[in-house]
Structures are given as C-alpha cells and as structure tokens.
Design an enzyme around this catalytic site. Sequence first.
Site, PDB file in Angstrom:
ATOM      1  N   GLU A 190      -9.068 -87.446 -42.852  1.00 49.82           N
ATOM      2  CA  GLU A 190      -7.973 -86.984 -43.715  1.00 49.82           C
ATOM      3  C   GLU A 190      -6.690 -86.795 -42.916  1.00 49.82           C
ATOM      4  O   GLU A 190      -5.595 -87.112 -43.392  1.00 49.82           O
ATOM      5  CB  GLU A 190      -8.344 -85.667 -44.417  1.00 49.82           C
ATOM      6  CG  GLU A 190      -9.547 -85.764 -45.348  1.00 49.82           C
ATOM      7  CD  GLU A 190      -9.255 -86.504 -46.658  1.00 49.82           C
ATOM      8  OE1 GLU A 190      -8.110 -86.946 -46.864  1.00 49.82           O
ATOM      9  OE2 GLU A 190     -10.199 -86.647 -47.459  1.00 49.82           O
ATOM     10  N   ARG A 194      -3.453 -89.025 -43.854  1.00 46.96           N
ATOM     11  CA  ARG A 194      -2.343 -88.277 -44.473  1.00 46.96           C
ATOM     12  C   ARG A 194      -1.232 -87.990 -43.450  1.00 46.96           C
ATOM     13  O   ARG A 194      -0.101 -88.405 -43.640  1.00 46.96           O
ATOM     14  CB  ARG A 194      -2.841 -86.958 -45.075  1.00 46.96           C
ATOM     15  CG  ARG A 194      -3.864 -87.166 -46.189  1.00 46.96           C
ATOM     16  CD  ARG A 194      -4.254 -85.855 -46.875  1.00 46.96           C
ATOM     17  NE  ARG A 194      -5.524 -85.992 -47.570  1.00 46.96           N
ATOM     18  CZ  ARG A 194      -5.798 -85.473 -48.780  1.00 46.96           C
ATOM     19  NH1 ARG A 194      -4.910 -84.788 -49.444  1.00 46.96           N
ATOM     20  NH2 ARG A 194      -6.986 -85.638 -49.325  1.00 46.96           N
ATOM     21  N   ASP A 325     -15.468 -96.410 -49.628  1.00 50.74           N
ATOM     22  CA  ASP A 325     -14.325 -97.174 -50.146  1.00 50.74           C
ATOM     23  C   ASP A 325     -13.413 -97.842 -49.116  1.00 50.74           C
ATOM     24  O   ASP A 325     -13.327 -99.069 -49.034  1.00 50.74           O
ATOM     25  CB  ASP A 325     -13.493 -96.292 -51.100  1.00 50.74           C
ATOM     26  CG  ASP A 325     -13.294 -94.857 -50.596  1.00 50.74           C
ATOM     27  OD1 ASP A 325     -13.529 -94.604 -49.398  1.00 50.74           O
ATOM     28  OD2 ASP A 325     -12.887 -93.995 -51.405  1.00 50.74           O
ATOM     29  N   GLU A 493      -5.907 -94.373 -57.584  1.00 50.96           N
ATOM     30  CA  GLU A 493      -6.468 -95.725 -57.374  1.00 50.96           C
ATOM     31  C   GLU A 493      -6.246 -96.678 -58.552  1.00 50.96           C
ATOM     32  O   GLU A 493      -6.126 -97.889 -58.360  1.00 50.96           O
ATOM     33  CB  GLU A 493      -7.960 -95.644 -57.040  1.00 50.96           C
ATOM     34  CG  GLU A 493      -8.274 -94.955 -55.714  1.00 50.96           C
ATOM     35  CD  GLU A 493      -8.210 -93.437 -55.788  1.00 50.96           C
ATOM     36  OE1 GLU A 493      -8.191 -92.895 -56.918  1.00 50.96           O
ATOM     37  OE2 GLU A 493      -8.164 -92.792 -54.722  1.00 50.96           O
ATOM     38  N   THR A 580      -4.531 -96.317 -46.790  1.00 50.96           N
ATOM     39  CA  THR A 580      -5.294 -95.858 -47.943  1.00 50.96           C
ATOM     40  C   THR A 580      -4.692 -94.599 -48.566  1.00 50.96           C
ATOM     41  O   THR A 580      -5.167 -94.123 -49.590  1.00 50.96           O
ATOM     42  CB  THR A 580      -6.784 -95.668 -47.585  1.00 50.96           C
ATOM     43  OG1 THR A 580      -7.531 -95.502 -48.794  1.00 50.96           O
ATOM     44  CG2 THR A 580      -7.003 -94.465 -46.695  1.00 50.96           C
TER      45      THR A 580
END
Length: 588
Positions: A190, A194, A325, A493, A580
């Site tokens: 994360e 991010r 994913d 998404e 992503t």
Amino acid sequence: MAVIRRSRAAPLLALAVTLFLLFGLEYSVPEPASSSSHQTATQKQHKPKPRLHFTSSSGFNWSAAEQWYPVESLAPLPRGRPVQLPRVQHNFGTHHARNNGAVTEARRLAVKDAFVRSWESYKRFAWLEDELTPVTAAAKNPFGGWAATMVDALDTLWMMGLKDEFYAAAQAAVDIDFSKTEESGVNLFETTIRHLGGLLSAYDLSGEPALLRKAVELGDMLHMAFDTPNRMPGFWLTFENAKNGIQKAGTHDPSAAPTSMSLEFTRLAQLTGDDKYYDAIDRIRAFLESTQEESLLPGMWPSQINFASQSVLNDNTFTIGALADSLYEYLPKMFVLLSGREGSESYEKMYRRSTEIISDRIIFSPMIKRQPTDPSILFAGTVYVHDEAGPHLIAEGQHLSCFAGGMFLLGGKIFGIKEHLKIGEGLARGCGWAYAAFPTGVMPEIFNLIKCAPNDEECEWDEARWKNEGGGNARLPSGFINARDPRYILRPEAIESIFILYRVTGNEELRDVAWDMFEGIMKSTRTEYAYSAIADVTVEGETRKDDSMESFWLAETLKYFYLIFSPPDVISLDDYVLNTEAHPFKRT
Ligand SMILES: *[C@@H]1O[C@H](CO)[C@@H](O)[C@H](O)[C@H]1NC(C)=O
C-alpha cells in the site's frame, strides 16, 4: 458524435457556468516537456524554476542502514534502444483531442466539483492525516499517518488545474518525516502504490526536484524490505526487524503484494539511474517466470504464495480479483514502462501465457436477459483446483477484478492481439452493466451470477434456473443470484476500464455509460462533507453510509471520471502508464 441527453444537459450547463465562475476553465494538458515518448532518463525534461523547497530529510536515513543480506551483483535497468510500440489510444484527430463539447465539459466540471468538495473537507477536518471520515468529519490513520489522501491526490490536483492547491500539498508532502509514525512498520504494498506512486507521478507531472528527493527517501525505506535471506520482501516492513537483520518473506502472502512494486521501483531506477531499485523487483520477476508453470493451474499464480520457500503450490485458488489482481495488471504495464527494451520480453511472455489461461478458465459469459442489440458482456470468476475434479470455476464477480478490462485492452494494443480487445471490451462492459443493474446505480463488492456453458456464449435466459439457483429475491436484479458483499467502497476499477475502453476505441457512447455511473455514485454516496463507502448497493432510497473514504477516491475514482470527460490528450496513454493506484508515470 456523443448522444446528448438533453434532460441532463440543461442542469449540467447551469452547473458548468457556476463552476466556471468558481474555478475558471483551465485544465492542464500537463506540460509534456516533449511529446516524444523516447527520452532517456539522463535527458533533462523539466526546466521550470522549482517552487518547492526540500528543507530537511526524514529522521532516519534508510539508505545508510546496514544491509544484512547484500546482493552480489545488481540486475541493471534495461537501457537499450526503446522499441516504437503500437499506439494505445484511438486516433481522435487534433481538434477532438484538445477540445470538449459543451455536455462533456459540464460533466468534467461536475467531477471536479465532487473532487473539490471532498478535498476541502479533507483539508478542513483531516489535513496531514491519512483519511477523512466523511460522515463524522474526523480523521483516521490506517497507513502510518503520512497524509495518504494528500499524497495520493497530488497528481489529480495537477490534472484538474488546481495548481495552488497542488503546490501547497506537494510542499507538505516534501515535509513529511517518514521516521515519524505511531506504527511499528508499514504495509509495503500500500505504501508503495499510494505514497511512492503518488510522489513519483507528482514529480513526473511537475518536474519539481524536491518531490523526487522525497520519493528517493521513501524508496530507500521501502527497499529495505528486500533485505531478507532470499531477497523476497515480507508483507509488512517492520522497522526494528529491518534494523536488526531479522526480516523474512511471508509464507502465505497475497500474490499481488510483493509483485506489484515493479512499476514504482522501475520508475525510481529510471529517474535516479540507481540499479538497486530495479534489481530488487527483477528478482521477483525471475521468481514469477520460473514458477509460472508450477502451480496447480499452470500459467497462473495462486492467490497466495509462499515467498519464503518460493513455492506456488500451497494454494488452490486462482483469481484476477482480490489478492492477485495487480500481479497480472503489472505484466503488460512493465513492458510499456520499459518501452519494450531488451530485458522486457519476460513480461510479454508472462502476460501472453497467463492471459491464455485467464481467457480459458477464469472469464465467463453470464446468463442474463438481453436484447439482441446489447453488447456482449463478460466477467472474471474464481477457479478452485481440486485433486480429483480439476479446475472448477465459480461465477463470482468482484469490483476489484473490473480492472481486467483495461488490462486486456492495453495488452491487446501493445502486443497486437485482436482477441484481447474484444475480451477487454466485454469485461469493461460487464462492469458497466452491473452498475446499471442496481437501484443505487453502483455494483456490489462481490456477487454471484450464473455462467453460460463455455461453448454457449450469450446463452438463453432461463428464469426457472435463475430462481432455482437463488435468484428472484426481490432485492436482486435479474441475473444475480446474490450480492455476497453488498458494499460499495468508492472503488475505481469499473470506471478505470470504461475510461481505457473509451481512449482505445474513441466510442463516445462510453462517456454516457460513465456519466450514468458517476450519477449513481453521487446519488448513493454523498454525505454532508464528502462521499462515503456505503453498506448495501441493493437498497432503494437512502443508503447506509459506512463513514469511510479511502484515498483512492481522490487518487483514482474521481481521476478516471475526470479523464474520461477531458480531451483525450490529457494524460494520453501513449505518453504515460498508470500504476495500480492510477498514478501516471512518464513513458521514456
Ligand atoms: C544517507 O546515507 C547515504 C549513504 O550513506 C548518503 O549518501 C546520503 O547523503 C545520506 N542522506 C542524508 C540526508 O543524510
């Protein structure tokens, strides 16, 4: 030519005028220093006088920390000649690429308004904290307390032309001290997608050197996580363990976690020239390549991987949704970020092979009531492999797997695979269809459908079968047999794939699909202060708000909505590749 829905255009135009008065009309086509996609990292692209100041470094210098498991030699960043890759975007023509019609312009401003509302409340009630709680107007810190929402939103501020806000927030980001946190460690994945992704894209757009320095500082901290006996990182970077040389890779970690740091670390290597970042993720690439045929579903990797023993055999679940994913998403994107240079073949090979199996085993057509003119739709399910029976597909849809439409579209363009364009469109439209199916106008987090037989695409609707398998409940739209997790948590998404489908095909009708999705989200998630995750998308009328607004709302969801209503050369997919978390990195 857009289908103009007049009933919507009128109030929107009024809104556009108001917003014009408030914010002006400027949007930045983010100063491409040069439109050429083929600059080397050593060529200076950005010349403006810096506006940000690097006042002091974080309290702990991770690049000076002792490495307990140093590497013997570094895998070098591919530096050969870039390959001219096929165009990703539809050829819109210069005028169209630069100009919006009135309806699209009004929609763009409506999205910007939702962003500004959320941002203003974040500033007022949660400034420098990770997240605003959008119902109670307080703050929370699930990501170390380093202003996750702010760092994640930097590039969106830039794209929306909110330059003063950008510079104030970017200065605050440069001033973060990553040695100060209440936590004993960080979530490696994360924080990479991010914070590191956010700093790198803010640098790529603005060219402010202080942002790159901050990214290096954070990158050095995150790089420390690779200091394990086999150089595979754990799920958490625990500071004391890192300092004391007792880090180990995980035995049951989500397969996407260590494998989705490649874009960020590669961009950092490209911008700094330092191979250590590339070497770190290249070892993971080599591991993926060597195990691709070894799993219980050869060609794919399972949801969870034992990174400590480097085995892909301890899990029988295969999905491109939660847990796995972005492992798949990053394969074609790495090829693009490396511009197909020598050294990137491995990513193409893994993409081609895994998508063969995904197409055969994971993707299905749902049994739905359809008109002959309705576009084909597809979903991505979950496969369990059992010893005796072999692979078994569960027709489960997830909001998280909606990214896959965009992945197939990008891969289809870059590698020239026509079939993937068709699959990508089906997947993107499946998510659009699911949004429209629910009374809130938003699709649930996880749900089940009924699959058509593999050789019977677009199978006939069978009402009796649907009811037999659990459908027909008053709250469930036709085709669905449950909404197993009925929340919508402001995820991006679905609009991500609709946006990519628009940029790839130039089909204007997709902007109407996007607008319907946006209206559904606005209607069902709005709070007094901002927008909130909701408990149940299947309800009519008022929704229950869960008081959560994750940073991806500003970083991704509103960015994709903004971009689909922007002229298509704003963040062209031929100039940028998005991580992503929707952070654009410049293709060089
Ligand atoms: C951190 O350590 C590295 C390696 O020793 C050194 O080159 C760098 O200047 C240090 N950075 C700061 C801010 O002290």
